[in-house]
Design an enzyme around this catalytic site. Structure first.
Site, PDB file in Angstrom:
ATOM      1  N   TYR A  86       0.866  -1.183   0.000  1.00  0.00           N
ATOM      2  CA  TYR A  86       0.000   0.000   0.000  1.00  0.00           C
ATOM      3  C   TYR A  86       0.897   1.224   0.000  1.00  0.00           C
ATOM      4  O   TYR A  86       1.816   1.312   0.813  1.00  0.00           O
ATOM      5  CB  TYR A  86      -0.882   0.020   1.247  1.00  0.00           C
ATOM      6  N   GLU A  88      -0.394   4.752  -0.511  1.00  0.00           N
ATOM      7  CA  GLU A  88      -1.184   5.985  -0.683  1.00  0.00           C
ATOM      8  C   GLU A  88      -0.369   7.185  -0.240  1.00  0.00           C
ATOM      9  O   GLU A  88       0.466   7.086   0.662  1.00  0.00           O
ATOM     10  CB  GLU A  88      -2.441   5.911   0.189  1.00  0.00           C
ATOM     11  N   ASP A 241      -5.247  15.188 -24.071  1.00  0.00           N
ATOM     12  CA  ASP A 241      -5.226  13.762 -23.737  1.00  0.00           C
ATOM     13  C   ASP A 241      -4.531  13.084 -24.916  1.00  0.00           C
ATOM     14  O   ASP A 241      -5.152  12.799 -25.934  1.00  0.00           O
ATOM     15  CB  ASP A 241      -6.658  13.244 -23.554  1.00  0.00           C
ATOM     16  N   THR A 267      -2.215   7.484 -21.414  1.00  0.00           N
ATOM     17  CA  THR A 267      -2.105   6.109 -20.931  1.00  0.00           C
ATOM     18  C   THR A 267      -0.669   5.677 -21.209  1.00  0.00           C
ATOM     19  O   THR A 267       0.061   6.352 -21.933  1.00  0.00           O
ATOM     20  CB  THR A 267      -3.059   5.175 -21.709  1.00  0.00           C
ATOM     21  N   LYS A 270      -0.566   2.056 -24.638  1.00  0.00           N
ATOM     22  CA  LYS A 270      -0.891   2.062 -26.076  1.00  0.00           C
ATOM     23  C   LYS A 270       0.428   2.183 -26.851  1.00  0.00           C
ATOM     24  O   LYS A 270       1.192   1.221 -26.859  1.00  0.00           O
ATOM     25  CB  LYS A 270      -1.856   3.198 -26.389  1.00  0.00           C
ATOM     26  N   ARG A 276      -0.383  -1.272 -17.924  1.00  0.00           N
ATOM     27  CA  ARG A 276      -1.670  -0.564 -17.944  1.00  0.00           C
ATOM     28  C   ARG A 276      -1.660   0.508 -16.861  1.00  0.00           C
ATOM     29  O   ARG A 276      -1.700   0.202 -15.670  1.00  0.00           O
ATOM     30  CB  ARG A 276      -2.775  -1.587 -17.678  1.00  0.00           C
TER      31      ARG A 276
HETATM   32  C1  PLP Z   1      -7.838   9.308 -25.940  1.00  0.00           C
HETATM   33  C2  PLP Z   1      -8.057   8.315 -24.822  1.00  0.00           C
HETATM   34  N1  PLP Z   1      -8.078   8.758 -23.565  1.00  0.00           N
HETATM   35  C3  PLP Z   1      -8.268   7.924 -22.522  1.00  0.00           C
HETATM   36  C4  PLP Z   1      -8.448   6.575 -22.721  1.00  0.00           C
HETATM   37  C5  PLP Z   1      -8.765   5.721 -21.542  1.00  0.00           C
HETATM   38  O1  PLP Z   1      -7.768   4.903 -21.161  1.00  0.00           O
HETATM   39  P1  PLP Z   1      -8.064   3.639 -20.237  1.00  0.00           P
HETATM   40  O2  PLP Z   1      -8.830   2.694 -21.075  1.00  0.00           O
HETATM   41  O3  PLP Z   1      -6.681   3.193 -19.887  1.00  0.00           O
HETATM   42  O4  PLP Z   1      -8.811   4.081 -19.038  1.00  0.00           O
HETATM   43  C6  PLP Z   1      -8.424   6.050 -24.025  1.00  0.00           C
HETATM   44  C7  PLP Z   1      -8.585   4.611 -24.249  1.00  0.00           C
HETATM   45  O5  PLP Z   1      -8.553   4.075 -25.288  1.00  0.00           O
HETATM   46  C8  PLP Z   1      -8.244   6.951 -25.105  1.00  0.00           C
HETATM   47  O6  PLP Z   1      -8.278   6.536 -26.373  1.00  0.00           O
END
Ligand code: PLP
Length: 293
Positions: A86, A88, A241, A267, A270, A276
């Site tokens: 843990y 946190e 994002d 993320t 990818k 993950r």
């Molecule tokens: C642009 C974008 N943001 C956020 C996410 C979310 O990621 P996660 O599935 O790891 O929560 C994705 C997932 O494909 C995504 O394409």
């Protein structure tokens, strides 16, 4: 480490003579658990399913842009003793003891994240704690947009992501659209490009607190400078994002969100091909103001 079975002299059941400690004549029989057995022996049923999934991944071809295959080294980290801890709180400020090595791991991860995107640590801070991209985005909205504050993201059918505020006429599909008020922007159907002019017009009316520049399905570079201009016209924050293209950003093969954005999320599983997880980069200091105010 000696196996528990060996400790119990190889017996698969042990009699617990409770009369020694309690006023009872009951004798319980229990089976000692061997915590050192490999999955194959410990849970052959589950192991078999995992083997089938591995074969499926090895032999199949799935054109899912969100997915990738990690390396053996990444899998080694994921199945390590770190899972027991843990942790946190923040580095050096945890709620539990025994985090000295977890702190080292987190600091290393922060340092590598900033370096991977060629950032100056004096200008960009990083949080490497989100479990994946969706909680990373939700954490950003929660921190910077008040409950039911306004956000604008690319509509899901136009190539955006669920967490950028998607809803339909009958359902608030994403938690983002339940806790925040979202207004989508769209692509121009004739050009199949983001309609920045329309976004500018809608933002002037909707006055969002944050505009999200991010795509799950849009094979073009994003015009972060234009997004910045629209944000500045409305006093809005700009979140990129870059989940889908972060590997390309690191390799400088697509437009760089760090030049124009206040916050950048990604993320790690990818194009970065990592475990993950999710990362939040934030520009240090207040927009347009230095530390001295
Ligand atoms: C642009 C974008 N943001 C956020 C996410 C979310 O990621 P996660 O599935 O790891 O929560 C994705 C997932 O494909 C995504 O394409």
């Amino acid at each position: 480490m000696p196996s528990l079975l060996a400790e119990f002299g190889g017996r698969t059941t042990v009699d617990l003579h409770l009369e020694t400690h309690y006023n009872t004549t009951t004798t319980m029989t229990c089976t000692p658990i061997d915590l050192t057995r490999p999955l194959e022996e410990d849970d052959p049923e589950l192991c078999d399913i995992i083997k089938k999934e591995k074969k499926r991944q090895f032999l199949g071809l799935e054109m899912i842009a969100s997915e990738n295959f990690t390396s053996r080294a990444v899998n080694d980290c994921l199945s390590s003793c770190l899972t027991n801890k843990y942790s946190e709180g923040m580095v050096g400020q945890r709620y539990y003891g025994g985090n000295e090595y977890v702190d080292e791991v987190e600091k290393l991860c922060q340092k590598r994240s900033v370096a991977a995107f060629h950032l100056d640590p004096e200008q960009w801070g990083v949080n490497v704690q989100p479990y994946s991209g969706s909680p990373a985005n939700f954490a950003v909205y929660t921190a910077l947009v008040e409950p039911h504050g306004r956000i604008m993201g690319l509509d899901l059918p136009d190539g955006g992501h669920l967490t950028h505020g998607f809803y339909t006429s009958t359902k608030k599909v994403s938690a983002t659209s339940i806790f925040f008020e979202s207004m989508p922007y769209k692509i121009d159907p004739a050009k199949e490009l983001i309609d920045y002019d329309k976004l500018e017009e809608t933002a002037r009316l909707f006055k969002p607190k944050m505009i999200i520049a991010g795509v799950s399905c849009y094979p073009r570079h994003l015009d972060y400078r234009r997004f910045r201009e629209i944000c500045d016209q409305n006093g809005a924050l700009l979140l990129a994002d870059m989940s889908h293209v972060s590997g390309l950003v690191a390799a400088k093969l697509t437009s760089d969100p760090f030049e124009y954005c206040d916050v950048v999320t990604t993320t790690t599983h990818k194009t970065l091909r990592g475990p993950r997880s999710g990362v939040i980069f934030y520009r240090r200091g207040q927009k347009g103001t230095d530390k001295a105010g």
